[in-house]
Design an enzyme around this catalytic site. Sequence first.
Site, PDB file in Angstrom:
ATOM      1  N   ARG A  75       0.726  -1.237  -0.028  1.00  0.00           N
ATOM      2  CA  ARG A  75       0.113  -0.114   0.016  1.00  0.00           C
ATOM      3  C   ARG A  75       1.053   1.153  -0.044  1.00  0.00           C
ATOM      4  NH1 ARG A  75       1.745   1.471   4.140  1.00  0.00           N
ATOM      5  NH2 ARG A  75       0.724   3.588   3.770  1.00  0.00           N
ATOM      6  N   GLY A  76       0.302   2.409  -0.054  1.00  0.00           N
ATOM      7  CA  GLY A  76       1.042   3.618  -0.097  1.00  0.00           C
ATOM      8  C   GLY A  76       1.329   3.768  -1.736  1.00  0.00           C
ATOM      9  N   ALA A  77       1.038   5.167  -2.012  1.00  0.00           N
ATOM     10  CA  ALA A  77       0.873   5.347  -3.671  1.00  0.00           C
ATOM     11  C   ALA A  77       2.021   4.743  -4.579  1.00  0.00           C
ATOM     12  CB  ALA A  77       0.579   6.828  -3.776  1.00  0.00           C
ATOM     13  N   ARG A 112      -7.105  -0.329  -6.942  1.00  0.00           N
ATOM     14  CA  ARG A 112      -7.367   0.726  -6.050  1.00  0.00           C
ATOM     15  C   ARG A 112      -7.384   2.129  -6.939  1.00  0.00           C
ATOM     16  NH1 ARG A 112      -4.131   1.216  -0.645  1.00  0.00           N
ATOM     17  NH2 ARG A 112      -6.025   2.406  -0.129  1.00  0.00           N
ATOM     18  N   GLN A 224      -2.442   2.648   9.941  1.00  0.00           N
ATOM     19  CA  GLN A 224      -1.214   2.704   9.245  1.00  0.00           C
ATOM     20  C   GLN A 224      -0.231   3.276  10.133  1.00  0.00           C
ATOM     21  OE1 GLN A 224      -4.044   3.491   7.735  1.00  0.00           O
ATOM     22  NE2 GLN A 224      -4.038   2.652   5.598  1.00  0.00           N
ATOM     23  N   ASP A 265      -1.688  10.823  -2.073  1.00  0.00           N
ATOM     24  CA  ASP A 265      -1.852   9.642  -3.249  1.00  0.00           C
ATOM     25  C   ASP A 265      -2.207  10.390  -4.421  1.00  0.00           C
ATOM     26  OD1 ASP A 265      -2.650   8.158  -0.574  1.00  0.00           O
ATOM     27  OD2 ASP A 265      -2.688   6.443  -2.182  1.00  0.00           O
ATOM     28  N   ASN A 275      -5.228  12.854   0.269  1.00  0.00           N
ATOM     29  CA  ASN A 275      -4.357  11.715   1.235  1.00  0.00           C
ATOM     30  C   ASN A 275      -5.135  10.876   2.081  1.00  0.00           C
ATOM     31  OD1 ASN A 275      -1.671  10.746   1.969  1.00  0.00           O
ATOM     32  ND2 ASN A 275      -1.931  12.027   3.842  1.00  0.00           N
ATOM     33  N   LYS A 276      -4.611  10.201   2.817  1.00  0.00           N
ATOM     34  CA  LYS A 276      -5.433   9.528   3.650  1.00  0.00           C
ATOM     35  C   LYS A 276      -6.514  10.161   4.569  1.00  0.00           C
ATOM     36  CE  LYS A 276      -5.421   5.833   4.227  1.00  0.00           C
ATOM     37  NZ  LYS A 276      -6.492   5.241   3.375  1.00  0.00           N
TER      38      LYS A 276
END
Length: 393
Positions: A75-77, A112, A224, A265, A275-276
């Site tokens: 995960r994570g862009a 995603r 996270q 992201d 972002n998150k």
Amino acid sequence: MLPRRHRDRNGRGKAAIRRTSSVKVNGVPFRSIFLDEDGWSVRIVDQTALPHEFLVSRLTDVAAAARAIMEMKVRGAPLIGATAAYGLALALRADPGDASLARARVLLDSTRPTAVNLRWALDRVSAQVSHLPESERASEAYRAAAAIADEDVERNRQIGEHGLGLIRDLASRKPGDAVEILTHCNAGWLATVDWGTATAPIYLAHDAGVSVHVWVDETRPRNQGASLTAWELAEHGVPHTVVVDNAGGHLMQRGQVDVCIVGTDRTTAAGHVANKVGTYLKALAARDNHIPFYVAAPSSSIDWGLTGWREIPIEERPGAEVARVRGRTDHGRIETVTVIPPGSQVANPAFDVTPAELVTGIITERGIATASREALARLFPEKATPRGTEGSA
Ligand code: MRU
């Protein structure tokens, strides 16, 4: 020496990553994704097992790569982009034909929706291989994926250098005290190939002897921050404290935060930052308390075709992530418990957008830009789209 608890799914010990890498796991440099010793399958750190276990899984086909992204093992862009690139290579190794390439693209692209790095990596690998004879496609795709991974490491290191200047500046204003940094989610080395984006300046500052302390937002629902960022920082020896997501405003009011640094992201050409979920609230609190709010954004996370923020697709994830929490019991068992009453509705938007006005600066590999179309275009003139030809504002 192998990192502590480092084993693969079959319980075998595996050698740690051999390429140059700078963030350490139990003293050993490690990357979040790398080619196996067999030269074709792909190794990933399974992030769903952290912080309790350090597991390295093996991806052997495109379906496994897509599943790993969808299930957030990776995960994570930037890491989503690198995994998708290797996913295409795995698909072309199995079948280098046009139909296979098209199928693999569609599959990976559907995993995603928010991180623009996914599309960026798929476009890049496809453009590099599609004109080639089938016999050359797989090897070229592996080369492209490796280049994407290596470039990510270098981009993040450069982001780290630019961000380090900011941290040094803050440190010079409070001699003897640690620079207090608040971060949200995990924009660390686990979310990239190495260094991380938001964490790169932190690691460099720490390694250079600049005293830093990091407030780590837990980042519900998937934690996270609590599970990944805290683990990373602990492994690297960076002082940090985990706080609940709602504590940020209080800490800022009390003067306990000098700067916020988060990842992204997808940042639009005009500097709006997806972002998150929860990032926006931190930016609002930072503005109210006159605290600088920086976004660490490699150019691979910038959507040059988009100006307006409403067009950014925001992923809706399963409600079960909100309704249930996973953790380790005092007896060492990993268990999942439910935290809401039966029958309650649940919504789980995974990202939010922080408008450019709330962003003090965007730390890119080429320097720090104010969050505006003009400033980003000055840093990346070759990428910027002429005004009026991109998505609406
Ligand atoms: O849902 P996730 O965990 O993939 O979300 C990750 C983030 O929001 C990160 O901040 C972002 O991808 C930047 S990672 C360098």
